[in-house]
Design a protein around this motif. Structure first.
Motif, PDB file in Angstrom:
ATOM      1  N   LEU A 171      30.942  41.315  45.546  1.00 52.98           N
ATOM      2  CA  LEU A 171      32.136  40.704  44.956  1.00 52.98           C
ATOM      3  C   LEU A 171      32.238  41.027  43.466  1.00 52.98           C
ATOM      4  CD1 LEU A 171      34.487  38.819  45.772  1.00 52.98           C
ATOM      5  CD2 LEU A 171      33.107  36.906  44.957  1.00 52.98           C
ATOM      6  N   LEU A 172      31.121  40.964  42.757  1.00 55.47           N
ATOM      7  CA  LEU A 172      31.105  41.284  41.328  1.00 55.47           C
ATOM      8  C   LEU A 172      31.453  42.753  41.098  1.00 55.47           C
ATOM      9  CD1 LEU A 172      30.602  40.400  38.438  1.00 55.47           C
ATOM     10  CD2 LEU A 172      28.145  40.777  38.784  1.00 55.47           C
ATOM     11  N   ALA A 173      30.973  43.620  41.993  1.00 56.85           N
ATOM     12  CA  ALA A 173      31.305  45.042  41.905  1.00 56.85           C
ATOM     13  C   ALA A 173      32.814  45.243  42.045  1.00 56.85           C
ATOM     14  CB  ALA A 173      30.565  45.815  42.994  1.00 56.85           C
ATOM     15  N   ALA A 174      33.413  44.540  43.011  1.00 62.90           N
ATOM     16  CA  ALA A 174      34.855  44.643  43.235  1.00 62.90           C
ATOM     17  C   ALA A 174      35.649  44.140  42.031  1.00 62.90           C
ATOM     18  CB  ALA A 174      35.243  43.860  44.491  1.00 62.90           C
ATOM     19  N   ILE A 175      35.152  43.085  41.397  1.00 59.38           N
ATOM     20  CA  ILE A 175      35.809  42.547  40.195  1.00 59.38           C
ATOM     21  C   ILE A 175      35.786  43.593  39.076  1.00 59.38           C
ATOM     22  CG2 ILE A 175      35.597  40.818  38.348  1.00 59.38           C
ATOM     23  CD1 ILE A 175      34.634  38.852  40.536  1.00 59.38           C
ATOM     24  N   LEU A 176      34.658  44.284  38.931  1.00 58.38           N
ATOM     25  CA  LEU A 176      34.560  45.343  37.923  1.00 58.38           C
ATOM     26  C   LEU A 176      35.498  46.499  38.253  1.00 58.38           C
ATOM     27  CD1 LEU A 176      30.699  45.448  37.237  1.00 58.38           C
ATOM     28  CD2 LEU A 176      32.489  44.615  35.692  1.00 58.38           C
ATOM     29  N   TRP A 177      35.614  46.841  39.551  1.00 54.36           N
ATOM     30  CA  TRP A 177      36.572  47.885  39.949  1.00 54.36           C
ATOM     31  C   TRP A 177      37.991  47.466  39.623  1.00 54.36           C
ATOM     32  CZ3 TRP A 177      34.086  48.074  45.446  1.00 54.36           C
ATOM     33  CH2 TRP A 177      32.892  48.812  45.389  1.00 54.36           C
ATOM     34  N   GLY A 178      38.255  46.172  39.707  1.00 54.43           N
ATOM     35  CA  GLY A 178      39.597  45.662  39.436  1.00 54.43           C
ATOM     36  C   GLY A 178      40.050  45.844  38.006  1.00 54.43           C
ATOM     37  N   THR A 179      39.110  46.169  37.114  1.00 58.77           N
ATOM     38  CA  THR A 179      39.468  46.393  35.702  1.00 58.77           C
ATOM     39  C   THR A 179      40.005  47.800  35.463  1.00 58.77           C
ATOM     40  OG1 THR A 179      37.243  47.158  35.075  1.00 58.77           O
ATOM     41  CG2 THR A 179      37.647  44.789  34.992  1.00 58.77           C
ATOM     42  N   THR A 180      39.892  48.684  36.459  1.00 63.47           N
ATOM     43  CA  THR A 180      40.285  50.083  36.249  1.00 63.47           C
ATOM     44  C   THR A 180      41.775  50.241  35.968  1.00 63.47           C
ATOM     45  OG1 THR A 180      40.525  50.403  38.645  1.00 63.47           O
ATOM     46  CG2 THR A 180      38.402  50.979  37.668  1.00 63.47           C
ATOM     47  N   PRO A 213      41.984  44.454  44.109  1.00 67.88           N
ATOM     48  CA  PRO A 213      43.394  44.254  43.755  1.00 67.88           C
ATOM     49  C   PRO A 213      43.676  42.852  43.240  1.00 67.88           C
ATOM     50  CG  PRO A 213      43.118  44.322  46.143  1.00 67.88           C
ATOM     51  CD  PRO A 213      41.831  44.773  45.541  1.00 67.88           C
ATOM     52  N   LEU A 214      42.906  41.865  43.701  1.00 70.62           N
ATOM     53  CA  LEU A 214      43.057  40.492  43.217  1.00 70.62           C
ATOM     54  C   LEU A 214      42.764  40.431  41.721  1.00 70.62           C
ATOM     55  CD1 LEU A 214      43.268  37.386  43.605  1.00 70.62           C
ATOM     56  CD2 LEU A 214      40.862  37.403  44.261  1.00 70.62           C
ATOM     57  N   THR A 215      41.652  41.049  41.315  1.00 70.05           N
ATOM     58  CA  THR A 215      41.276  41.091  39.892  1.00 70.05           C
ATOM     59  C   THR A 215      42.312  41.860  39.082  1.00 70.05           C
ATOM     60  OG1 THR A 215      38.938  41.048  40.513  1.00 70.05           O
ATOM     61  CG2 THR A 215      39.460  41.757  38.268  1.00 70.05           C
ATOM     62  N   ALA A 216      42.755  43.003  39.636  1.00 73.76           N
ATOM     63  CA  ALA A 216      43.737  43.830  38.929  1.00 73.76           C
ATOM     64  C   ALA A 216      45.033  43.067  38.681  1.00 73.76           C
ATOM     65  CB  ALA A 216      44.021  45.091  39.753  1.00 73.76           C
ATOM     66  N   ALA A 217      45.471  42.291  39.686  1.00 70.68           N
ATOM     67  CA  ALA A 217      46.711  41.517  39.551  1.00 70.68           C
ATOM     68  C   ALA A 217      46.571  40.434  38.490  1.00 70.68           C
ATOM     69  CB  ALA A 217      47.078  40.893  40.894  1.00 70.68           C
ATOM     70  N   LEU A 218      45.453  39.727  38.489  1.00 75.20           N
ATOM     71  CA  LEU A 218      45.242  38.651  37.514  1.00 75.20           C
ATOM     72  C   LEU A 218      45.111  39.197  36.097  1.00 75.20           C
ATOM     73  CD1 LEU A 218      42.767  36.368  39.523  1.00 75.20           C
ATOM     74  CD2 LEU A 218      45.199  35.972  39.081  1.00 75.20           C
ATOM     75  N   GLY A 275      46.513  41.924  35.098  1.00 77.67           N
ATOM     76  CA  GLY A 275      47.859  42.361  34.750  1.00 77.67           C
ATOM     77  C   GLY A 275      48.698  41.223  34.196  1.00 77.67           C
ATOM     78  N   VAL A 276      48.501  40.026  34.758  1.00 76.03           N
ATOM     79  CA  VAL A 276      49.243  38.839  34.319  1.00 76.03           C
ATOM     80  C   VAL A 276      48.757  38.380  32.943  1.00 76.03           C
ATOM     81  CG1 VAL A 276      49.686  36.401  34.764  1.00 76.03           C
ATOM     82  CG2 VAL A 276      49.806  38.049  36.634  1.00 76.03           C
ATOM     83  N   PHE A 277      47.437  38.235  32.791  1.00 83.14           N
ATOM     84  CA  PHE A 277      46.884  37.618  31.583  1.00 83.14           C
ATOM     85  C   PHE A 277      46.676  38.584  30.411  1.00 83.14           C
ATOM     86  CE2 PHE A 277      45.342  34.768  35.046  1.00 83.14           C
ATOM     87  CZ  PHE A 277      46.028  33.634  34.642  1.00 83.14           C
ATOM     88  N   ILE A 278      46.562  39.888  30.701  1.00 84.04           N
ATOM     89  CA  ILE A 278      46.325  40.853  29.609  1.00 84.04           C
ATOM     90  C   ILE A 278      47.548  41.735  29.353  1.00 84.04           C
ATOM     91  CG2 ILE A 278      44.946  42.859  28.895  1.00 84.04           C
ATOM     92  CD1 ILE A 278      42.544  41.599  30.205  1.00 84.04           C
ATOM     93  N   LEU A 279      48.170  42.232  30.435  1.00 81.74           N
ATOM     94  CA  LEU A 279      49.311  43.140  30.261  1.00 81.74           C
ATOM     95  C   LEU A 279      50.649  42.417  30.286  1.00 81.74           C
ATOM     96  CD1 LEU A 279      48.150  46.120  32.545  1.00 81.74           C
ATOM     97  CD2 LEU A 279      47.837  45.841  30.072  1.00 81.74           C
ATOM     98  N   GLY A 280      50.636  41.099  30.541  1.00 83.81           N
ATOM     99  CA  GLY A 280      51.868  40.317  30.523  1.00 83.81           C
ATOM    100  C   GLY A 280      52.782  40.546  31.711  1.00 83.81           C
ATOM    101  N   GLU A 281      52.223  40.975  32.851  1.00 79.42           N
ATOM    102  CA  GLU A 281      53.030  41.203  34.046  1.00 79.42           C
ATOM    103  C   GLU A 281      53.436  39.874  34.682  1.00 79.42           C
ATOM    104  OE1 GLU A 281      50.809  43.749  36.617  1.00 79.42           O
ATOM    105  OE2 GLU A 281      51.030  45.509  35.319  1.00 79.42           O
ATOM    106  N   MET A 296      41.959  35.151  48.230  1.00 85.56           N
ATOM    107  CA  MET A 296      40.812  34.325  47.844  1.00 85.56           C
ATOM    108  C   MET A 296      40.262  33.546  49.037  1.00 85.56           C
ATOM    109  SD  MET A 296      42.090  32.938  44.112  1.00 85.56           S
ATOM    110  CE  MET A 296      40.554  32.129  43.699  1.00 85.56           C
ATOM    111  N   LEU A 297      41.177  33.071  49.906  1.00 88.38           N
ATOM    112  CA  LEU A 297      40.757  32.324  51.095  1.00 88.38           C
ATOM    113  C   LEU A 297      39.964  33.223  52.046  1.00 88.38           C
ATOM    114  CD1 LEU A 297      40.893  29.688  52.740  1.00 88.38           C
ATOM    115  CD2 LEU A 297      43.041  30.530  53.727  1.00 88.38           C
ATOM    116  N   GLY A 298      40.485  34.437  52.285  1.00 85.71           N
ATOM    117  CA  GLY A 298      39.808  35.378  53.175  1.00 85.71           C
ATOM    118  C   GLY A 298      38.431  35.766  52.658  1.00 85.71           C
ATOM    119  N   ILE A 299      38.338  36.060  51.366  1.00 82.95           N
ATOM    120  CA  ILE A 299      37.060  36.432  50.758  1.00 82.95           C
ATOM    121  C   ILE A 299      36.095  35.250  50.769  1.00 82.95           C
ATOM    122  CG2 ILE A 299      35.968  37.059  48.551  1.00 82.95           C
ATOM    123  CD1 ILE A 299      38.532  38.743  48.000  1.00 82.95           C
ATOM    124  N   GLY A 300      36.619  34.053  50.480  1.00 81.53           N
ATOM    125  CA  GLY A 300      35.792  32.851  50.480  1.00 81.53           C
ATOM    126  C   GLY A 300      35.194  32.558  51.851  1.00 81.53           C
TER     127      GLY A 300
END
Length: 299
Positions: A11-20, A247-252, A254-260, A274-278
């Motif tokens: 999960l942490l690896a995926a979060i890091l990928w989400g920063t790309t 993609p979850l990390t990328a979307a968040l 995008g909202v908080f850093i890029l203002g999407e 989040m429910l599916g991953i949880g």
């Protein structure tokens, strides 16, 4: 304890990928996406090899060359296929098909070739996660479906699923650090021609260097090392589903850093993701505890 932590490492690896995505958005305008992908693998490979040399934990004894080449080719193919798919059919469709197809393809490969039938919990959590991913990206842009782009997206999903399955066989028998160092160095060599095809002048700027180091070290070297360590105690199908946190990390971000802006449907998609991953993490922890209990009882 290591087995219980494995899903969180993936999960942490995926979060890091989400920063790309956010990092690429901050890259110089002249940087071509495929050139960024090739640079990412090159920097990541060099970083991992340096760590191996410093630590001195490398052993060529009984090293499976054929399997390593297959894993390297899978990772090398993923980069141009994914970036080309996104450029042809758009970010929304390209991302959903590529990332959404990977868990299904991984589960089918395990089922057909390894005779490991995915659990019902895996199917439920994967369905929820893919549905969430579809809702998250479905309203990002006008939908444009290009057959060539779809084929490339499916190819990217198959490449990632194949890499995960092959890598799992490697990390079970060899050091995770050594495996990712060798695989990503070879992947970088396979993609090195792209470094001569595209304009690489952007890499000499401060932003270019910063983007290359972040993508290479954090989003590739460290991320895939965590992913490899997690694969030791997590099935490849489960790992690929957990990777939907990307993609979850990328979307968040995008909202908080890029203002999407995200509408209600997209936020509902985030909730389903989040429910599916949880559910999958909860299931993995419970199955891990059950295995430990069985071992104790057998003793």
């Amino acid at each position: 304890m290591k087995g219980k932590l494995s899903p969180f490492l993936v999960l942490l690896a995926a979060i890091l990928w989400g920063t790309t995505g956010t990092t690429q958005a901050l890259a110089p305008e002249t940087a071509h996406p495929i050139a960024i992908g090739a640079t990412r693998l090159a920097v990541g490979g060099i970083f991992l090899v340096l760590i191996v040399l410093i630590i001195g934990k490398f052993n060529f004894k009984n090293w499976p060359i054929k399997t390593t080449i297959l894993a390297s080719m899978s990772m090398a193919l993923y980069q141009p296929l994914f970036f080309s798919a996104v450029s042809i059919t758009g970010v929304a469709i390209g991302t959903v098909v590529a990332i959404g197809s990977a868990p299904i393809l991984s589960g089918l490969i395990e089922w057909l070739y390894l005779k490991i039938r995915p659990s019902k919990v895996w199917w439920y959590s994967t369905f929820l996660s893919i549905l969430g991913c579809l809702m998250l990206f479905g309203n990002k842009e006008s939908v444009y479906v290009d057959p060539v782009g779809i084929i490339m997206s499916l190819g990217a999903g198959l490449s990632f699923a194949s890499y995960t399955l092959i890598s799992r066989n490697l990390v079970v028998n060899h050091s995770s650090l050594s495996v990712v160092a060798v695989v990503f160095t070879l992947s970088a060599i396979f993609l090195s021609p792209f470094l001569f095809i595209f304009d690489m002048s952007w890499i000499t700027s401060f932003r270019g260097v910063s983007v290359s180091l972040q993508l290479g070290i954090m989003a590739t070297g460290i991320a895939y090392l965590l992913f490899a360590k997690g694969l030791i105690h997590v099935s490849s199908s489960t790992a690929v589903t957990l990777a939907l946190a990307e993609p979850l990390t990328a979307a968040l971000l995008g909202v908080f850093i890029l203002g999407e802006y995200l509408n209600r449907t997209s936020w509902l998609g985030i909730f389903l993701l989040m429910l599916g991953i949880g559910i999958l993490i909860w299931s993995s922890k419970n199955s891990g505890s059950q295995k430990e209990l069985e071992l104790v009882q057998n003793e």
